[in-house]
Design a protein around this motif. Structure first.
Motif, PDB file in Angstrom:
ATOM      1  N   GLN A  98      34.450  37.187  46.734  1.00 51.08           N
ATOM      2  CA  GLN A  98      35.757  36.646  46.348  1.00 51.08           C
ATOM      3  C   GLN A  98      36.422  37.376  45.193  1.00 51.08           C
ATOM      4  O   GLN A  98      37.644  37.470  45.144  1.00 51.08           O
ATOM      5  N   LEU A  99      35.631  37.854  44.242  1.00 49.12           N
ATOM      6  CA  LEU A  99      36.218  38.384  43.014  1.00 49.12           C
ATOM      7  C   LEU A  99      35.307  39.400  42.372  1.00 49.12           C
ATOM      8  O   LEU A  99      34.175  39.596  42.788  1.00 49.12           O
ATOM      9  N   ARG A 100      35.858  40.045  41.352  1.00 49.93           N
ATOM     10  CA  ARG A 100      35.066  41.003  40.587  1.00 49.93           C
ATOM     11  C   ARG A 100      35.400  40.866  39.106  1.00 49.93           C
ATOM     12  O   ARG A 100      36.495  40.448  38.742  1.00 49.93           O
ATOM     13  N   VAL A 101      34.431  41.248  38.283  1.00 55.26           N
ATOM     14  CA  VAL A 101      34.569  41.205  36.828  1.00 55.26           C
ATOM     15  C   VAL A 101      34.541  42.648  36.341  1.00 55.26           C
ATOM     16  O   VAL A 101      33.599  43.390  36.628  1.00 55.26           O
ATOM     17  N   LEU A 146      37.219  43.375  25.923  1.00 61.13           N
ATOM     18  CA  LEU A 146      38.253  42.927  26.853  1.00 61.13           C
ATOM     19  C   LEU A 146      37.714  43.015  28.280  1.00 61.13           C
ATOM     20  O   LEU A 146      37.128  44.019  28.677  1.00 61.13           O
ATOM     21  N   THR A 147      37.901  41.938  29.016  1.00 55.20           N
ATOM     22  CA  THR A 147      37.344  41.827  30.366  1.00 55.20           C
ATOM     23  C   THR A 147      38.403  41.249  31.290  1.00 55.20           C
ATOM     24  O   THR A 147      39.202  40.411  30.870  1.00 55.20           O
ATOM     25  N   ARG A 148      38.404  41.683  32.554  1.00 57.20           N
ATOM     26  CA  ARG A 148      39.296  41.104  33.558  1.00 57.20           C
ATOM     27  C   ARG A 148      38.476  40.503  34.683  1.00 57.20           C
ATOM     28  O   ARG A 148      37.458  41.074  35.087  1.00 57.20           O
ATOM     29  N   VAL A 149      38.954  39.392  35.193  1.00 57.68           N
ATOM     30  CA  VAL A 149      38.418  38.791  36.408  1.00 57.68           C
ATOM     31  C   VAL A 149      39.528  38.917  37.442  1.00 57.68           C
ATOM     32  O   VAL A 149      40.639  38.417  37.235  1.00 57.68           O
ATOM     33  N   ILE A 150      39.227  39.604  38.534  1.00 59.78           N
ATOM     34  CA  ILE A 150      40.243  39.931  39.533  1.00 59.78           C
ATOM     35  C   ILE A 150      39.853  39.325  40.878  1.00 59.78           C
ATOM     36  O   ILE A 150      38.736  39.554  41.376  1.00 59.78           O
ATOM     37  N   TRP A 151      40.771  38.571  41.464  1.00 59.14           N
ATOM     38  CA  TRP A 151      40.568  38.023  42.802  1.00 59.14           C
ATOM     39  C   TRP A 151      40.689  39.179  43.793  1.00 59.14           C
ATOM     40  O   TRP A 151      41.604  40.006  43.682  1.00 59.14           O
ATOM     41  N   ASN A 152      39.772  39.278  44.757  1.00 54.89           N
ATOM     42  CA  ASN A 152      39.771  40.422  45.670  1.00 54.89           C
ATOM     43  C   ASN A 152      40.950  40.421  46.643  1.00 54.89           C
ATOM     44  O   ASN A 152      41.562  41.461  46.861  1.00 54.89           O
ATOM     45  N   GLU A 212      47.763  29.644  45.567  1.00 53.27           N
ATOM     46  CA  GLU A 212      47.513  30.234  46.878  1.00 53.27           C
ATOM     47  C   GLU A 212      46.035  30.134  47.253  1.00 53.27           C
ATOM     48  O   GLU A 212      45.675  30.374  48.405  1.00 53.27           O
ATOM     49  N   LEU A 213      45.207  29.808  46.281  1.00 54.29           N
ATOM     50  CA  LEU A 213      43.776  29.628  46.527  1.00 54.29           C
ATOM     51  C   LEU A 213      43.506  28.178  46.901  1.00 54.29           C
ATOM     52  O   LEU A 213      44.237  27.274  46.482  1.00 54.29           O
ATOM     53  N   SER A 214      42.427  27.974  47.622  1.00 50.61           N
ATOM     54  CA  SER A 214      42.009  26.600  47.912  1.00 50.61           C
ATOM     55  C   SER A 214      41.457  25.993  46.628  1.00 50.61           C
ATOM     56  O   SER A 214      41.091  26.718  45.688  1.00 50.61           O
ATOM     57  N   PRO A 215      41.351  24.679  46.554  1.00 53.11           N
ATOM     58  CA  PRO A 215      40.760  24.062  45.359  1.00 53.11           C
ATOM     59  C   PRO A 215      39.358  24.602  45.058  1.00 53.11           C
ATOM     60  O   PRO A 215      39.034  24.842  43.890  1.00 53.11           O
ATOM     61  N   ASP A 246      35.840  28.183  41.785  1.00 49.32           N
ATOM     62  CA  ASP A 246      34.934  29.342  41.708  1.00 49.32           C
ATOM     63  C   ASP A 246      35.470  30.395  40.742  1.00 49.32           C
ATOM     64  O   ASP A 246      34.729  30.932  39.921  1.00 49.32           O
ATOM     65  N   LEU A 247      36.759  30.682  40.841  1.00 48.35           N
ATOM     66  CA  LEU A 247      37.384  31.671  39.962  1.00 48.35           C
ATOM     67  C   LEU A 247      37.287  31.253  38.507  1.00 48.35           C
ATOM     68  O   LEU A 247      36.862  32.023  37.645  1.00 48.35           O
ATOM     69  N   MET A 248      37.669  30.026  38.224  1.00 49.53           N
ATOM     70  CA  MET A 248      37.675  29.582  36.829  1.00 49.53           C
ATOM     71  C   MET A 248      36.259  29.455  36.269  1.00 49.53           C
ATOM     72  O   MET A 248      36.048  29.682  35.071  1.00 49.53           O
ATOM     73  N   ALA A 249      35.289  29.152  37.108  1.00 53.90           N
ATOM     74  CA  ALA A 249      33.895  29.117  36.636  1.00 53.90           C
ATOM     75  C   ALA A 249      33.486  30.490  36.113  1.00 53.90           C
ATOM     76  O   ALA A 249      32.792  30.597  35.088  1.00 53.90           O
ATOM     77  N   VAL A 250      33.931  31.548  36.769  1.00 53.41           N
ATOM     78  CA  VAL A 250      33.616  32.903  36.304  1.00 53.41           C
ATOM     79  C   VAL A 250      34.379  33.208  35.017  1.00 53.41           C
ATOM     80  O   VAL A 250      33.817  33.772  34.073  1.00 53.41           O
ATOM     81  N   VAL A 251      35.650  32.828  34.948  1.00 52.72           N
ATOM     82  CA  VAL A 251      36.421  33.027  33.709  1.00 52.72           C
ATOM     83  C   VAL A 251      35.707  32.341  32.548  1.00 52.72           C
ATOM     84  O   VAL A 251      35.558  32.930  31.468  1.00 52.72           O
ATOM     85  N   TRP A 252      35.237  31.111  32.749  1.00 51.17           N
ATOM     86  CA  TRP A 252      34.538  30.383  31.668  1.00 51.17           C
ATOM     87  C   TRP A 252      33.239  31.081  31.296  1.00 51.17           C
ATOM     88  O   TRP A 252      32.871  31.111  30.119  1.00 51.17           O
ATOM     89  N   GLN A 253      32.526  31.630  32.286  1.00 49.99           N
ATOM     90  CA  GLN A 253      31.278  32.340  31.968  1.00 49.99           C
ATOM     91  C   GLN A 253      31.560  33.601  31.154  1.00 49.99           C
ATOM     92  O   GLN A 253      30.793  33.922  30.237  1.00 49.99           O
TER      93      GLN A 253
END
Length: 149
Positions: free
Chosen positions: A23-26, A37-43, A51-54, A59-66
């Motif tokens: 789904q994504l990459r860091v 500085l880090t980016r989390v990018i949706w693939n 536009e994402l499902s709940p 899942d995306l925000m869980a990675v941002v928090w990590q």
């Protein structure tokens, strides 16, 4: 998977990918002014969080928090800025930005004009910055371990 030919975030050639899944990459961003500085990018090429499902949003925000937690633990910034604009590159991605009181733009956003700094403030950042750069490998290792768990 939706990709746009002229979108730089759809095609991640040359990115310093720390971790990824389907789904994504860091991405580690090499920026001497903002070490860590880090980016989390949706693939997939989507522009907005809605536009994402709940489940995908979770899942995306869980990675941002990590990423934020690993930055706080390893780099010990004075503040973390989270930014998700997409005005210049309309592809869903988050910037996780460690900030220090001595950095060149604090307390302004990193994209704002730099405020005037005294020689003492400049010297403080010149002293602190190399020490922060030494922590990046431990931060990346800790983040990769946390995301792999």
């Amino acid at each position: 998977m939706t990709k746009i030919s002229d979108c730089p975030l759809c095609h991640h050639t040359g990115d310093d990918v720390l971790w990824q899944n389907s789904q994504l990459r860091v991405i580690a961003v090499a920026d001497a002014d903002y070490p860590g500085l880090t980016r989390v990018i949706w693939n997939d090429h989507v522009k907005e969080m809605t536009e994402l499902s709940p489940t995908q949003r979770t899942d995306l925000m869980a990675v941002v928090w990590q990423v934020e937690q690993a930055l706080r633990h390893h780099m010990k910034p004075d503040k973390i800025n989270l930014a998700q604009f997409g005005n210049m590159t309309p592809h869903l991605h988050w910037h996780i930005i460690p900030r220090w009181r001595a950095d060149s733009r604090f307390p302004e956003a990193i994209w704002a004009p730099a405020p005037t700094r005294t020689p003492a403030q400049i010297a403080a950042w010149q002293k602190q910055s190399p020490l922060l750069a030494q922590k990046i490998a431990a931060y990346h290792g800790g983040l990769i371990a946390a995301l792999a768990a």
